[in-house]
Design an enzyme around this catalytic site. Sequence first.
Site, PDB file in Angstrom:
ATOM      1  N   CYS A   1      10.144  27.596  42.714  1.00  0.00           N
ATOM      2  CA  CYS A   1      10.440  28.099  44.056  1.00  0.00           C
ATOM      3  C   CYS A   1      11.607  29.094  44.042  1.00  0.00           C
ATOM      4  CB  CYS A   1      10.740  26.890  44.953  1.00  0.00           C
ATOM      5  SG  CYS A   1      11.537  27.258  46.507  1.00  0.00           S
TER       6      CYS A   1
ATOM      7  N   CYS B   1      14.464  28.225  46.390  1.00  0.00           N
ATOM      8  CA  CYS B   1      15.212  27.084  45.844  1.00  0.00           C
ATOM      9  C   CYS B   1      16.244  27.568  44.830  1.00  0.00           C
ATOM     10  CB  CYS B   1      14.266  26.083  45.167  1.00  0.00           C
ATOM     11  SG  CYS B   1      13.049  25.359  46.261  1.00  0.00           S
TER      12      CYS B   1
END
Length: 119
Positions: free
Chosen positions: A45, A48
Amino acid sequence: MAAETASKTGIEAANKPIHVDGKAELDNIVANNDVVLTDFYADWCGPCQMLEPIVETLAAEPDATVTKVDVDANQQLAQTYGVRGVPTLALFAEGEQVEKVVGVQPEEQLRSQIEQYTE
């Protein structure tokens, strides 16, 4: 390194995020710490990865214990907390989930949310 092996005891909570593997471990950390910020993330991600330095900075501060949950390795735990997208941050105070935010958040906003429960 000793701090990495001490994650289950919470010793590394003072300066690094604790990588949680399973509901029992997260429940234990939440039960034994006044304020816990949990970062539900995935290695693949991009947002993230953008959030990681902020999470690391907050972990180095004494206001809250910071944990990280890899949603790919802990799908059941993520589902338990209603995580549908990553990153999702859950804030626990006095054993209860009090906040949940999805997406990258500015450091000051996260610090402010933590301070609401530490003062």
